[in-house]
Write a protein that holds these residues in place. Structure first.
Motif, short mmCIF file in Angstrom:
data_model
loop_
_atom_site.label_atom_id
_atom_site.label_comp_id
_atom_site.label_asym_id
_atom_site.label_seq_id
_atom_site.Cartn_x
_atom_site.Cartn_y
_atom_site.Cartn_z
N SER A 1 0.84 -1.20 0.00
CA SER A 1 0.00 0.00 0.00
C SER A 1 0.87 1.25 0.00
O SER A 1 2.10 1.18 0.17
CB SER A 1 -0.90 0.01 1.24
N ARG A 2 0.24 2.39 -0.15
CA ARG A 2 0.99 3.65 -0.14
C ARG A 2 1.72 3.87 1.19
O ARG A 2 2.92 4.22 1.19
CB ARG A 2 0.06 4.82 -0.44
N PRO A 3 1.08 3.65 2.36
CA PRO A 3 1.82 3.85 3.62
C PRO A 3 3.00 2.89 3.77
O PRO A 3 4.07 3.28 4.24
CB PRO A 3 0.76 3.61 4.70
N VAL A 4 2.80 1.63 3.38
CA VAL A 4 3.89 0.66 3.50
C VAL A 4 5.06 1.05 2.60
O VAL A 4 6.23 1.02 2.99
CB VAL A 4 3.38 -0.75 3.17
N LEU A 5 4.74 1.43 1.37
CA LEU A 5 5.79 1.83 0.44
C LEU A 5 6.49 3.10 0.90
O LEU A 5 7.72 3.21 0.81
CB LEU A 5 5.18 2.06 -0.95
N ALA A 6 5.73 4.05 1.42
CA ALA A 6 6.33 5.30 1.87
C ALA A 6 7.33 5.05 2.99
O ALA A 6 8.44 5.59 2.98
CB ALA A 6 5.24 6.27 2.33
N ARG A 7 6.94 4.20 3.97
CA ARG A 7 7.86 3.92 5.06
C ARG A 7 9.10 3.19 4.59
O ARG A 7 10.24 3.49 4.98
CB ARG A 7 7.13 3.10 6.14
N ALA A 8 8.92 2.20 3.68
CA ALA A 8 10.05 1.41 3.20
C ALA A 8 11.00 2.25 2.35
O ALA A 8 12.22 2.12 2.45
CB ALA A 8 9.53 0.22 2.39
N LEU A 9 10.46 3.12 1.51
CA LEU A 9 11.31 3.95 0.66
C LEU A 9 12.06 5.00 1.48
O LEU A 9 13.21 5.32 1.20
CB LEU A 9 10.48 4.62 -0.43
N LEU A 10 11.38 5.52 2.51
CA LEU A 10 12.05 6.49 3.39
C LEU A 10 13.18 5.82 4.16
O LEU A 10 14.18 6.46 4.50
CB LEU A 10 11.05 7.11 4.36
N ALA A 11 13.03 4.53 4.45
CA ALA A 11 14.05 3.82 5.23
C ALA A 11 15.29 3.50 4.41
O ALA A 11 16.35 3.23 4.98
CB ALA A 11 13.46 2.53 5.80
N LEU A 12 15.17 3.50 3.08
CA LEU A 12 16.33 3.21 2.24
C LEU A 12 17.35 4.33 2.38
O LEU A 12 17.01 5.52 2.36
CB LEU A 12 15.90 3.07 0.78
N LYS A 13 18.59 3.98 2.50
CA LYS A 13 19.65 4.97 2.68
C LYS A 13 20.18 5.40 1.31
O LYS A 13 20.73 4.59 0.57
CB LYS A 13 20.79 4.39 3.52
N GLY A 14 19.98 6.67 1.00
CA GLY A 14 20.50 7.19 -0.26
C GLY A 14 19.50 7.12 -1.37
O GLY A 14 18.62 6.25 -1.43
N GLY A 15 19.60 8.06 -2.29
CA GLY A 15 18.66 8.15 -3.40
C GLY A 15 18.84 7.07 -4.44
O GLY A 15 17.92 6.75 -5.19
N ARG A 16 20.05 6.48 -4.50
CA ARG A 16 20.28 5.47 -5.54
C ARG A 16 19.39 4.26 -5.34
O ARG A 16 18.79 3.74 -6.29
CB ARG A 16 21.76 5.06 -5.52
N HIS A 17 19.29 3.76 -4.09
CA HIS A 17 18.46 2.57 -3.84
C HIS A 17 16.99 2.88 -4.05
O HIS A 17 16.25 2.05 -4.60
CB HIS A 17 18.69 2.07 -2.42
N GLU A 18 16.54 4.04 -3.63
CA GLU A 18 15.14 4.39 -3.83
C GLU A 18 14.80 4.47 -5.31
O GLU A 18 13.76 3.97 -5.76
CB GLU A 18 14.81 5.72 -3.15
N SER A 19 15.68 5.10 -6.10
CA SER A 19 15.43 5.19 -7.54
C SER A 19 15.35 3.82 -8.17
O SER A 19 14.48 3.55 -9.01
CB SER A 19 16.54 6.01 -8.20
N SER A 20 16.26 2.92 -7.77
CA SER A 20 16.26 1.56 -8.34
C SER A 20 14.97 0.83 -7.99
O SER A 20 14.38 0.15 -8.85
CB SER A 20 17.47 0.79 -7.81
N ILE A 21 14.51 0.94 -6.74
CA ILE A 21 13.29 0.24 -6.33
C ILE A 21 12.08 0.81 -7.07
O ILE A 21 11.21 0.05 -7.53
CB ILE A 21 13.09 0.35 -4.81
N ARG A 22 12.00 2.12 -7.21
CA ARG A 22 10.87 2.71 -7.96
C ARG A 22 10.88 2.22 -9.41
O ARG A 22 9.82 1.92 -9.98
CB ARG A 22 10.95 4.23 -7.91
N ILE A 23 12.04 2.14 -10.03
CA ILE A 23 12.13 1.67 -11.41
C ILE A 23 11.67 0.22 -11.50
O ILE A 23 10.92 -0.17 -12.42
CB ILE A 23 13.57 1.83 -11.93
#
Length: 583
Positions: A85-107
């Motif tokens: 869900s949106r809340p679960v994804l928001a918390r998990a993406l915020l927990a990722l350290k650095g923008g590189r991992h977040e960008s990869s997961i979103r892709i």
């Protein structure tokens, strides 16, 4: 060949565009169903379906998946992608350290949704949204251009490699014309090159004792390097093709991935001296560039040099621009990206070193940075002190191409700053205006500092005040010392430029022409976008409004009204160029 998923252990099997194969594994057992979905998405991101074409990049995506699954598992998530869900994804993406991992997961999540439609509309919109971990611009480290010595050394080495290889190619072609079949004429350079020219390199290599070149002893008597040396002249190898490609980058400034992906079909020839190249820039889209004459000559030479090679290349590789043949490698034919040069000792073999004597690493993006930093800027605004490339925003120009400079580039930048500071000072100074009843004596009494600054004797000052040195909008202190042209030659400035020139002197006799300039600015304002008008005419229009304002009291109200009555509001009243017309 597309990448495929390995089920046990979970991972991906890839075949990259340069022919290399690799198997990469996730190496973790958290959330197996979601992990399998993410790996399927990763496999689809590898070329030819996606943009990934590097082993290190694929491994980086797997690392991001591990971090993502670890955080979800530690917070009690047990479902598949449909349960995100949106809340679960928001918390998990915020927990990722650095923008590189977040960008990869979103892709990965976007590709997974494209493949399996796992997300409702609101979750997909969230995945498509902006990253939480935006990388600050100030934290980015722009590439340092090569020094002038390193740049010259790189070009010299590549020109030496390509020149020597091309000379050997022409000699081999002449030998092939003079030769005949080895079986008939015996073992000689001419006959060996004849066989290679007519039968290609692959079927003539000494793979076994019998065969075309099976007699290795006789072959080495002619070529000490055996088939490798014999083949090299007619069929350029990776080292020669890499030198051509590097030299092409130094002459065009095309992004590295754009050069690597070029094909024969991307070149549009317009006559013998002009070529247009279409290439893909990964961060934007398809772009085009009209090549310089030196780049066209290099391209023509490479196409001639590789022409024989293309006759025998596999059909699927003939269209690649950087085609090469490596008789000793596991993949003899290749037209895709090169392996890293340090993997095949290209630097040491060619003596390419930096200022400290260490191997000078050839880096495609750094070549582009150096090209941008050192290219002739006069094509932008007819001056080498132009500040911004029309193809770049000021932010891109400053962050990527001005941050690190050679001494020559630093001197040019300082000259730009000095010029800008001088412009600001000139704009802040009041215009030099004389009244109708002023003569030389009153001018010297009222403007002693200005008279000294102009550096004119009494006779020249009398000419200036009396109208003998008039131009369109003012009287000029010295037309051979204008700021807009070379010293000793008449100033080429447009009529409105005199409004901010420190050599200009305004008198009531100039009022009609000043009024005509104001009418011209009004017409330009009606037909030109505001931003463009302010960039071109804005400072001059402001100075003119100040000159002609009754509140400024430079001229009397009667003189202003009389001058306004002489204006016909037509372009014919001004010395304009065709492109400056308002009709």
């Amino acid at each position: 060949m597309p990448a495929s998923v390995i089920d046990e252990p979970l991972g991906v099997s890839c075949v990259f565009m340069d022919g290399r194969k690799a198997e990469c594994y996730l190496n973790q057992d958290r959330l197996p169903q979601l992990a399998a979905q993410m790996v399927r998405a990763l496999a689809d991101l590898v070329k030819p379906h996606g943009d990934l074409d590097s082993l290190d990049t694929v491994r980086g995506y797997l690392v991001s998946i591990r971090f993502f699954l670890k955080d979800l598992d530690e917070h009690g998530f047990t479902g598949t992608a449909k349960a995100l869900s949106r809340p679960v994804l928001a918390r998990a993406l915020l927990a990722l350290k650095g923008g590189r991992h977040e960008s990869s997961i979103r892709i990965l999540l976007r590709r997974l949704d494209d493949l399996e439609s796992v997300f409702p509309t609101d979750v997909r919109q969230f995945v498509d949204g902006r990253n939480f971990h935006a990388r600050p611009v100030e934290d980015r480290q722009p590439l340092v251009p090569y020094s002038e010595r390193e740049w010259a050394n790189l070009i010299s080495v590549c020109e030496g490699i390509t020149g020597t290889a091309y000379t050997a190619f022409k000699a081999a072609m002449r030998e092939a014309e003079q030769g005949q079949d080895v079986a008939t004429g015996g073992w000689s350079r001419q006959n060996i090159q004849w066989v290679l020219r007519h039968r290609g390199p692959e079927g003539t290599l000494p793979k076994r004792v019998s065969g075309q070149f099976g007699d290795v002893r006789r072959l080495t008597a002619v070529y000490p390097g055996a088939a490798t040396e014999a083949v090299a002249a007619l069929f350029p190898g990776p080292g020669v093709a890499f030198a051509y490609r590097t030299l092409f980058g130094t002459r065009t400034g095309i992004v590295a991935d754009g050069i690597a992906g070029l094909g024969i079909g991307d070149i549009d020839w317009a006559g013998d001296r002009t070529a247009l190249v279409d290439y893909i820039k990964g961060r934007t889209a398809k772009e085009s560039l009209t090549l310089s004459r030196s780049a066209v000559r290099l391209l023509e030479r490479w196409l001639e040099h590789s022409a024989v090679l293309r006759e025998f290349a596999p059909a699927e590789l003939k269209g690649g621009l950087w085609l090469r043949f490596n008789p000793t490698g596991p993949w003899k034919w290749s037209a895709a990206r090169f392996p890293k040069p340090d993997e095949w000792n290209w630097y040491e073999h060619n003596g390419l070193v930096d200022a400290d004597g260490n191997p000078l690493l050839v880096h495609g993006p750094r070549i582009r940075t150096t090209f941008e930093a050192s290219k002739d800027r006069r094509i932008w605004q007819s001056t080498s002190r132009a500040t911004i490339d029309p193809n770049h925003t000021p932010a891109v120009e400053g962050a990527h191409y001005v941050a690190h400079q050679t001494p020559t580039q630093r001197a040019a930048t300082e000259a730009i700053i000095e010029s800008a500071q001088s412009d600001l000072i000139r704009r802040s100074q009041s215009p030099l205006v004389i009244k109708s009843d002023d003569n030389l004596a009153t001018f010297l009494e009222g403007f002693p500092a200005e008279a000294a600054r102009l550096g004119l004797d009494d006779a020249a000052l009398a000419e200036l005040i009396g109208g003998e040195r008039d131009v369109f909008a003012a009287a000029c202190g010295d037309q051979l010392s204008g700021l807009q042209g070379p010293p000793g030659k008449p100033c080429p400035a447009r009529p409105w430029v005199c409004l901010l020139c420190p050599l200009a002197l305004f008198a009531p006799r100039h009022l009609p022409n000043l009024m005509r300039l104001r009418a011209f600015f009004a017409r330009q304002w009606q037909q030109t976008p505001a931003a463009a008008f302010m960039a071109i005419f804005g400072p001059y229009a402001q100075r003119l409004d100040d000159l002609l304002s009754p509140q400024s009291k430079y001229f009397t109200t009667a003189a202003l009204q009389d001058a306004a009555g002489q204006v016909a509001d037509s372009d014919s009243e001004l010395p304009l160029r065709p492109e400056e017309s308002t009709h």
